[in-house]
Motif scaffolding. Sequence first.
Motif, PDB file in Angstrom:
ATOM      1  N   UNK A 294       5.903 -17.024  -8.481  1.00  0.00           N
ATOM      2  CA  UNK A 294       5.711 -15.597  -8.735  1.00  0.00           C
ATOM      3  C   UNK A 294       6.007 -14.747  -7.501  1.00  0.00           C
ATOM      4  N   UNK A 295       6.145 -15.383  -6.344  1.00  0.00           N
ATOM      5  CA  UNK A 295       6.416 -14.668  -5.097  1.00  0.00           C
ATOM      6  C   UNK A 295       7.917 -14.664  -4.850  1.00  0.00           C
ATOM      7  N   UNK A 296       8.469 -13.487  -4.651  1.00  0.00           N
ATOM      8  CA  UNK A 296       9.893 -13.363  -4.310  1.00  0.00           C
ATOM      9  C   UNK A 296      10.040 -12.444  -3.109  1.00  0.00           C
ATOM     10  N   UNK A 297      11.175 -12.547  -2.446  1.00  0.00           N
ATOM     11  CA  UNK A 297      11.433 -11.688  -1.287  1.00  0.00           C
ATOM     12  C   UNK A 297      11.476 -10.228  -1.711  1.00  0.00           C
ATOM     13  N   UNK A 298      12.073  -9.936  -2.856  1.00  0.00           N
ATOM     14  CA  UNK A 298      12.156  -8.552  -3.320  1.00  0.00           C
ATOM     15  C   UNK A 298      10.764  -7.961  -3.528  1.00  0.00           C
ATOM     16  N   UNK A 299       9.869  -8.727  -4.128  1.00  0.00           N
ATOM     17  CA  UNK A 299       8.501  -8.245  -4.346  1.00  0.00           C
ATOM     18  C   UNK A 299       7.778  -8.062  -3.011  1.00  0.00           C
ATOM     19  N   UNK A 300       7.955  -9.015  -2.093  1.00  0.00           N
ATOM     20  CA  UNK A 300       7.285  -8.926  -0.796  1.00  0.00           C
ATOM     21  C   UNK A 300       7.803  -7.745   0.014  1.00  0.00           C
ATOM     22  N   UNK A 301       9.108  -7.506  -0.031  1.00  0.00           N
ATOM     23  CA  UNK A 301       9.681  -6.371   0.689  1.00  0.00           C
ATOM     24  C   UNK A 301       9.175  -5.046   0.125  1.00  0.00           C
ATOM     25  N   UNK A 302       9.059  -4.953  -1.193  1.00  0.00           N
ATOM     26  CA  UNK A 302       8.535  -3.734  -1.804  1.00  0.00           C
ATOM     27  C   UNK A 302       7.082  -3.519  -1.405  1.00  0.00           C
ATOM     28  N   UNK A 303       6.329  -4.606  -1.282  1.00  0.00           N
ATOM     29  CA  UNK A 303       4.916  -4.508  -0.908  1.00  0.00           C
ATOM     30  C   UNK A 303       4.763  -4.003   0.525  1.00  0.00           C
ATOM     31  N   UNK A 304       5.496  -4.588   1.474  1.00  0.00           N
ATOM     32  CA  UNK A 304       5.330  -4.199   2.878  1.00  0.00           C
ATOM     33  C   UNK A 304       5.954  -2.844   3.172  1.00  0.00           C
TER      34      UNK A 304
ATOM     35  N   UNK B 227      -3.332  -4.923   3.895  1.00  0.00           N
ATOM     36  CA  UNK B 227      -4.543  -5.716   3.746  1.00  0.00           C
ATOM     37  C   UNK B 227      -4.918  -6.043   2.320  1.00  0.00           C
ATOM     38  N   UNK B 228      -4.357  -5.338   1.351  1.00  0.00           N
ATOM     39  CA  UNK B 228      -4.668  -5.636  -0.044  1.00  0.00           C
ATOM     40  C   UNK B 228      -4.017  -6.959  -0.443  1.00  0.00           C
ATOM     41  N   UNK B 229      -4.637  -7.691  -1.373  1.00  0.00           N
ATOM     42  CA  UNK B 229      -4.073  -8.986  -1.774  1.00  0.00           C
ATOM     43  C   UNK B 229      -2.729  -8.822  -2.496  1.00  0.00           C
ATOM     44  N   UNK B 230      -1.704  -9.401  -1.956  1.00  0.00           N
ATOM     45  CA  UNK B 230      -0.383  -9.403  -2.578  1.00  0.00           C
ATOM     46  C   UNK B 230      -0.394 -10.411  -3.717  1.00  0.00           C
ATOM     47  N   UNK B 231       0.088 -10.003  -4.872  1.00  0.00           N
ATOM     48  CA  UNK B 231       0.028 -10.826  -6.083  1.00  0.00           C
ATOM     49  C   UNK B 231      -1.412 -11.215  -6.428  1.00  0.00           C
ATOM     50  N   UNK B 232      -2.359 -10.411  -5.921  1.00  0.00           N
ATOM     51  CA  UNK B 232      -3.766 -10.680  -6.183  1.00  0.00           C
ATOM     52  C   UNK B 232      -4.347 -11.828  -5.404  1.00  0.00           C
ATOM     53  N   UNK B 233      -3.556 -12.442  -4.484  1.00  0.00           N
ATOM     54  CA  UNK B 233      -4.030 -13.669  -3.836  1.00  0.00           C
ATOM     55  C   UNK B 233      -3.778 -13.750  -2.340  1.00  0.00           C
ATOM     56  N   UNK B 234      -2.716 -13.145  -1.830  1.00  0.00           N
ATOM     57  CA  UNK B 234      -2.252 -13.465  -0.484  1.00  0.00           C
ATOM     58  C   UNK B 234      -2.344 -12.282   0.474  1.00  0.00           C
ATOM     59  N   UNK B 235      -2.635 -12.604   1.745  1.00  0.00           N
ATOM     60  CA  UNK B 235      -2.536 -11.623   2.816  1.00  0.00           C
ATOM     61  C   UNK B 235      -1.108 -11.658   3.348  1.00  0.00           C
ATOM     62  N   UNK B 236      -0.500 -10.481   3.499  1.00  0.00           N
ATOM     63  CA  UNK B 236       0.880 -10.388   3.963  1.00  0.00           C
ATOM     64  C   UNK B 236       0.916  -9.707   5.317  1.00  0.00           C
ATOM     65  N   UNK B 237       1.706 -10.256   6.232  1.00  0.00           N
ATOM     66  CA  UNK B 237       1.910  -9.646   7.552  1.00  0.00           C
ATOM     67  C   UNK B 237       3.388  -9.730   7.902  1.00  0.00           C
ATOM     68  N   UNK B 238       3.846  -8.779   8.697  1.00  0.00           N
ATOM     69  CA  UNK B 238       5.252  -8.743   9.103  1.00  0.00           C
ATOM     70  C   UNK B 238       5.360  -8.843  10.616  1.00  0.00           C
ATOM     71  N   UNK B 239       6.510  -9.292  11.044  1.00  0.00           N
ATOM     72  CA  UNK B 239       6.801  -9.349  12.472  1.00  0.00           C
ATOM     73  C   UNK B 239       8.304  -9.283  12.655  1.00  0.00           C
ATOM     74  N   UNK B 240       8.723  -8.821  13.821  1.00  0.00           N
ATOM     75  CA  UNK B 240      10.149  -8.878  14.133  1.00  0.00           C
ATOM     76  C   UNK B 240      10.421  -9.977  15.146  1.00  0.00           C
ATOM     77  N   UNK B 241       9.506 -10.195  16.089  1.00  0.00           N
ATOM     78  CA  UNK B 241       9.674 -11.247  17.080  1.00  0.00           C
ATOM     79  C   UNK B 241      10.716 -10.905  18.119  1.00  0.00           C
ATOM     80  N   UNK B 242      10.879 -11.798  19.085  1.00  0.00           N
ATOM     81  CA  UNK B 242      11.794 -11.544  20.193  1.00  0.00           C
ATOM     82  C   UNK B 242      13.249 -11.620  19.773  1.00  0.00           C
TER      83      UNK B 242
END
Length: 464
Positions: free
Chosen positions: A82-92, A99-114
């Motif tokens: 049920x998790x897709x990149x398109x859904x995750x990108x729309x969420x972030x 902080x809200x549960x993504x798909x009702x279950x998951x914590x989502x965080x983003x990073x760019x990194x070095x």
Amino acid sequence: MTETLRHLARDARRALREGPAAITRRQRARLAEIVAHARARSPYFRELYRHLPDEVDDPALLPVTDKKTLMAHFDDWVTDPDVTLAKAQAFVADPAVVGEPFQGRYLVATTSGTSGLRGIFLQDELSLAVGNAVGRRARAGLRIGDLLRLLRGAGRTAIVTAPGGHFATVAGAARFRLDHPRLGWMLREFSIHQPLPELAAQLNRYAPSSLTGFSGMLGLLAAEQEAGRLRIRPGMIIAGGETLTAANRARIAAAFHAPVRSAYAATECGFLAFGCAHDWLHVNSDWAVLEPVDADGRPVPAGRPSHTVLLSNLANRVQPILRYDLGDNVLLRPDACPCGSPLPAVQVQGRAAELLTFPTGGGEPVGISPMAFGTLLDRVPGVERFQLVQTSPTTLRVRLKPADGADPDHVWQAVRDEITHLLARHQAGHVTLERGQEPPEQSAGGKIRRIIPLAAPAAGDPAR
């Protein structure tokens, strides 16, 4: 506390009592379990591991993975269909749901990194619970007086960080408040983007019992405490995000009369390691594998710095992180740490970051944390990579690599506006911004040093 968390907390304590052999047994069993889970539930890992033995409990048998490759295979990487990149990108893309549960279950965080490549990372309930359970190890070795100061502050924790966005610290704090609405007052974020006098005033009103933040920013707050503008008495200080130098540690500890502990974490594994009083980071190796390797991926012996380090997160089932190139240079301690912890100890040598210091209009120096720039520009659309080079006390050269399809002039204007506002908030609005025509420079290892402060010229050499 849920029954799962109680069980994990008891096991975390028992692992330390039983010693290194018991910790290794847990690690191997959990590695075999999560490898089997990844093969069964992730199409990407099923294909990647097709030639491996049926059961794998040795990380050296696993192929190396990295952020670029995994993000390119996001939909096949995750184990929840049920998790897709398109859904995750729309969420972030929506700051209102941090902080809200993504798909009702998951914590989502983003990073760019070095590397400049944006990552989207999910944590399931088990990963969050493990982080909570092993996180209590950070208080090991505190004195009675420090513990009393923690209690006297009613557990109020001040997190000095970048506001907004789905960064791990912000998303984690927001999730805590959602899960524990009556305890929301115990955890509060304070923006690194505001001027130091305003930040100090806010911290004075909050009176935290513990303080956590980027190492460079904590050094700036130590100066405010020394000057009497900041007047707080935390029982413990946790520094992360940047290498904590011995000089900075000593200054912070002296200013606040409190123990200072380092934390080594990544968005891919928020519970990786916690510091002890002897300046070593102890890896929670019952739930994580950290392998120092050379440029060819071969193990580096203890006592020698690595080219990079490979991470396996043994708790996260929704988005397996297995033998993942984290990009940090670490040194594994060859002998037992004097603190007595049975967990392996490392020092991280590849996360050093330095303050950018500018003169104000009145001539006084003002320091701005490198994280203030990094977290700000990470959110500017169209920026793939950036590098800020201070070429004089009042000149900052901005090197940009726009993302594919982005208009370079529009990206430069957006970046220039953001940096100009940040400098103005810190009374450094007179600093000149130059548009560098050259791209960000990479090191021999492929990493980008995103902030390059003004170098002091050697004796007899002209200033650059």
